[in-house]
Motif scaffolding. Structure first.
Motif, PDB file in Angstrom:
ATOM      1  N   UNK A 123       1.938   1.797  -3.507  1.00 47.24           N
ATOM      2  CA  UNK A 123       0.823   2.296  -4.314  1.00 47.24           C
ATOM      3  C   UNK A 123       0.448   3.730  -3.943  1.00 47.24           C
ATOM      4  N   UNK A 168      -9.185   3.142 -16.000  1.00 44.06           N
ATOM      5  CA  UNK A 168      -7.874   3.782 -15.823  1.00 44.06           C
ATOM      6  C   UNK A 168      -7.451   4.580 -17.046  1.00 44.06           C
ATOM      7  N   UNK A 227      -1.196   4.428  -1.101  1.00 47.89           N
ATOM      8  CA  UNK A 227      -2.408   4.386  -0.279  1.00 47.89           C
ATOM      9  C   UNK A 227      -2.073   4.476   1.207  1.00 47.89           C
ATOM     10  N   UNK A 250      -1.497   8.884  -5.016  1.00 49.42           N
ATOM     11  CA  UNK A 250      -1.661   7.579  -5.674  1.00 49.42           C
ATOM     12  C   UNK A 250      -2.124   7.692  -7.126  1.00 49.42           C
ATOM     13  N   UNK A 251      -2.998   8.672  -7.415  1.00 47.20           N
ATOM     14  CA  UNK A 251      -3.531   8.747  -8.774  1.00 47.20           C
ATOM     15  C   UNK A 251      -2.546   9.328  -9.775  1.00 47.20           C
ATOM     16  N   UNK A 260      -8.429   5.319  -7.214  1.00 43.96           N
ATOM     17  CA  UNK A 260      -7.309   6.233  -7.006  1.00 43.96           C
ATOM     18  C   UNK A 260      -6.040   5.703  -7.673  1.00 43.96           C
ATOM     19  N   UNK A 300     -11.960  -5.696  -5.812  1.00 46.05           N
ATOM     20  CA  UNK A 300     -12.482  -4.322  -5.821  1.00 46.05           C
ATOM     21  C   UNK A 300     -12.906  -3.875  -7.210  1.00 46.05           C
ATOM     22  N   UNK A 301     -13.620  -4.754  -7.920  1.00 43.04           N
ATOM     23  CA  UNK A 301     -14.173  -4.345  -9.216  1.00 43.04           C
ATOM     24  C   UNK A 301     -15.324  -3.379  -8.965  1.00 43.04           C
ATOM     25  N   UNK A 310       0.882   3.021 -10.950  1.00 38.94           N
ATOM     26  CA  UNK A 310       1.178   1.629 -10.634  1.00 38.94           C
ATOM     27  C   UNK A 310      -0.129   0.858 -10.828  1.00 38.94           C
ATOM     28  N   UNK A 343      -5.915  -3.667 -14.139  1.00 34.52           N
ATOM     29  CA  UNK A 343      -4.707  -3.086 -13.555  1.00 34.52           C
ATOM     30  C   UNK A 343      -3.580  -2.955 -14.577  1.00 34.52           C
ATOM     31  N   UNK A 393      -9.812  -8.742  -2.753  1.00 32.37           N
ATOM     32  CA  UNK A 393     -11.099  -9.244  -3.256  1.00 32.37           C
ATOM     33  C   UNK A 393     -11.472  -8.514  -4.542  1.00 32.37           C
ATOM     34  N   UNK A 438      -6.432  -5.933  -6.041  1.00 36.83           N
ATOM     35  CA  UNK A 438      -6.797  -5.988  -4.629  1.00 36.83           C
ATOM     36  C   UNK A 438      -7.206  -7.400  -4.230  1.00 36.83           C
ATOM     37  N   UNK A 495      -5.905   3.749 -10.107  1.00 30.11           N
ATOM     38  CA  UNK A 495      -6.110   3.768 -11.556  1.00 30.11           C
ATOM     39  C   UNK A 495      -6.030   5.189 -12.128  1.00 30.11           C
ATOM     40  N   UNK A 500       0.827  -1.215   0.000  1.00 27.32           N
ATOM     41  CA  UNK A 500       0.000   0.000   0.000  1.00 27.32           C
ATOM     42  C   UNK A 500       0.851   1.250   0.000  1.00 27.32           C
ATOM     43  N   UNK A 511      -2.624  -2.172  -9.495  1.00 28.41           N
ATOM     44  CA  UNK A 511      -2.802  -2.916  -8.256  1.00 28.41           C
ATOM     45  C   UNK A 511      -4.003  -3.848  -8.382  1.00 28.41           C
TER      46      UNK A 511
END
Lengths: 374, 280
Positions: free
Chosen positions: A58, A107, A60, A80-81, B181, A93-94, A85, A155, A91, A89, B183, A55, A87
């Motif tokens: 990334x 993205x 975060x 982060x934005x 974020x 995080x779709x 990179x 990603x 689970x 996740x 992305x 994190x 990432x």
């Protein structure tokens, strides 16, 4: 334009990276050099700081100290934005309100890529991850494996400099997990991305990564190839985390530049090859992998110069198909595990009988003795 | 035998209550088909009267307008509160905000309106402050007009709006924001593209509740509008009680009932269609 994705290989350097959360040190002064195109696994129990490290890379999680450099650029204070990179996740995080295609191009939209080019990348990503038939489906209708492929496609669509994967296989069932393991490595190597994968599953780490960093309590305990960690663990923690291990506590009695003699009590001496790292005197832990040990009948001749021998009684036998677990106990009540291939043609053993447990001196690993930990 | 009857005994009071309410409602509807002079059935005369009379129609269009404005304002004010409460607030802050909301919920509606009179009146808190600061010489006219009614409506529906939004905001998956974020989405785009769309069910639920409460409001236009702001409930009260024209008042109530039902069907339908797209 040909429908393919290309990636710039970038290295990552972490120096003195620390993260504190509510006064607790989650990540403690970590240095790590990841080479361009390399796949690194961060392996450790939950709470060891591996996800926090991911994190932080990334963006975060803000580090309390240290530097993060990606491809020669300082990233420590970049939002982060703006890092680009990728990432995946734990689970996935779709975005549940977007179709597979909308998830994948999200993205690209954020990076201001023109619609025509987005369509090209989308087709390439859908093809690469075999998702073309699902482009208009919503994530809730997909299976776990399909969701994972969408998460990976999303990603890598922005062609990021590094890909970070947080326990990417943990939500899948055992069979699918095994399939995806090799598929994931093949994919990562095909696109040639620098990747960091966080996992608590040693098999997963060894199967996917080029190098594995074993972490405990916010630090990297040992880093190396799977073979390094398996055959030359530098402490009990690593040895236990990567496979099973038998231990004797002992002290060095005499040593030459070739051989060490070790006293493990019970008037018994073990031999080990000396190396630069082994201490010349003092207390040590002697470690032997269970599959290195061969049980011999009491009377069988063994070359005492090449093998260590400990007599022990067979307590139980568990046949598991691929392997058989043999549990022994020696004269001092120490438990010893021996793993035999299920294909072994060696003569069957009898529970309650005494045998000589023999293993080559070369595979006897020494590590500094440590206070008996849990 | 007795055990099998227990469920019927338990639901009996509720069924009785529903029966009483339906009887009241149907007798109102029955009245709406009577003639104003009290000489028997008159068909749809009262409804035709409401539809053709410009000043009656105004009550309906104006009420819809006020309900829409107050709902929109409550959404604008309520969203940040609900968001802060669920995402940013510390547990103790959250507790205090919730206590405040609960107080707004449980206090009597008339009491709340009197509280607003103390704030908005000629010599109320706002005017005294404004004159003391020298902002104005004569007091602002803050109530017995549209403004006063809007403030009253918004303060009445705000807790319903906030609590409707709380549910969806609490269920927002923080990792979706992090994923967006990483992305490349800056915070404002995350809000527009992830947060807001995922809150739509709560927004629709809050909108439905608030809109209906405002549309049906009686105490607010009476106390803060002084009976001079044309809302439907005021018309019904005037006709049925003050002017003893029960049939016309009943017809107005019938139309209000139909509009409310239509709003429920419309917003529920929208919500279902939105969620069916991506759930299961």
């Amino acid at each position: 334009m040909t429908p393919s994705l290309s990636f710039k290989k970038r290295g990552i350097t972490l120096s003195g990276l620390s993260v504190e959360l509510q006064g607790k040190r989650i990540l403690d002064d970590v240095d790590l050099e990841i080479f361009p195109g390399e796949i690194i696994a961060l392996l450790g129990p939950s709470g060891c700081g591996k996800t926090t490290m991911l994190r932080a890379i990334a963006g975060l999680q803000r580090p309390s100290a240290g530097e993060i450099v990606v491809g020669g650029q300082a990233m420590t204070d970049v939002a982060p934005y703006r890092r680009n990179v990728g990432m995946v996740f734990q689970s996935y995080a779709l975005f549940p309100h977007m179709t597979v295609a909308e998830n994948i191009v999200f993205g690209l939209k954020m990076h201001g890529v023109a619609p025509a080019e987005r369509a090209v990348v989308l087709d390439a990503a859908l093809t690469m991850l075999e998702l073309s038939a699902l482009r208009d489906a919503y994530p809730a209708r997909l299976s776990g494996g399909q969701q994972q492929r969408v998460a990976i496609a999303r990603s890598i669509a922005t062609q990021p400099s590094v890909l970070l994967l947080d326990e990417p296989l943990s939500a899948l069932d055992k069979k699918l997990k095994d399939d995806m393991r090799s598929e994931l490595r093949t994919l990562l190597k095909k696109v040639g991305m620098t990747a960091i994968i966080v996992t608590h599953d040693q098999e997963e780490a060894l199967a996917i990564a080029d190098r594995v960093a074993v972490m405990n309590e916010g630090r990297i305990v040992q880093i190396g190839t799977g073979g390094d960690l398996y055959h030359n663990p530098n402490c009990r923690f690593v040895a236990d985390f990567v496979g099973y291990m038998n231990y004797f506590e002992g002290s060095i009695r005499s040593g030459s530049d070739q051989r060490l003699e070790l006293d493990i009590g019970d008037a018994r001496l073990l031999k080990a090859r000396s190396s630069a790292e082994t201490p010349a005197t003092g207390h040590v832990t002697v470690a032997i992998r269970p599959e290195a040990i061969t049980p011999m009948p009491k009377s069988a001749p063994v070359d005492q110069d090449e093998f260590n021998i400990v007599p022990a009684c067979l307590i139980s036998e568990e046949f598991l198909g691929i392997v058989t677990y043999l549990r022994f106990q020696d004269g001092k009540g120490r438990d010893l595990l021996v793993i035999r291939s299920g294909q072994s043609r060696a003569s069957p053993l009898r529970v309650g009988e005494h045998y000589d447990l023999a293993w080559p001196i070369d595979v006897t690993t020494l590590m500094p003795a440590e206070p008996q930990a849990a | 035998m007795i055990a099998r009857l227990v469920p019927y005994f338990l639901v009996a009071p509720a069924l009785l209550l529903i029966a009483v309410l339906l009887t009241g409602l149907s007798s109102v509807l029955g009245w709406s088909f009577q003639s104003s002079a009290g000489d028997g059935a008159a068909g749809l005369v009262q409804y035709a009267n409401l539809a053709t009379n410009e000043s009656y129609r105004h009550f309906f269009t104006y009420s819809l307008w006020l309900a829409a404005i107050s709902t929109f304002v409550a959404l604008l004010l309520g969203f940040p509160v609900a968001y802060y409460m669920e995402i940013n607030a510390s547990p103790s802050q959250r507790k205090w905000i919730f206590a405040g909301l609960l107080a707004m919920f449980l206090s009597d509606y008339v009491l709340k309106m009197f509280g607003l009179i103390l704030i908005l009146g000629r010599s109320g808190l706002v005017n005294r402050l404004a004159m003391w600061l020298g902002v104005t010489d004569a007091p602002f006219k803050l109530m017995y007009n549209e403004f006063g009614v809007l403030v009253g409506l918004v303060s009445g529906i705000l807790p319903y709006m906030i609590l409707s939004l709380n549910g969806v905001i609490a269920r927002l998956d923080k990792r979706l924001h992090e994923a967006a974020s990483v992305l490349g989405a800056p915070p404002w785009r995350i809000f527009l593209l992830i947060t807001l769309p995922l809150c739509v069910p709560g927004i629709l639920a809050g909108t439905m509740l608030s809109f209906l409460l405002s549309l049906n409001s009686f105490v607010t236009p009476m106390l803060l509008g002084g009976g001079r702001v044309d809302m439907i409930a005021v018309l019904i009260f005037d006709q049925a009680i003050n002017l003893a024209n029960l049939p016309l008042g009943s017809a107005a109530a019938g139309v209000l009932f139909l509009i409310s039902g239509a709003v429920i069907l419309l917003l529920n339908g929208l919500g279902d269609r939105y969620q069916k797209r991506f759930q299961r």
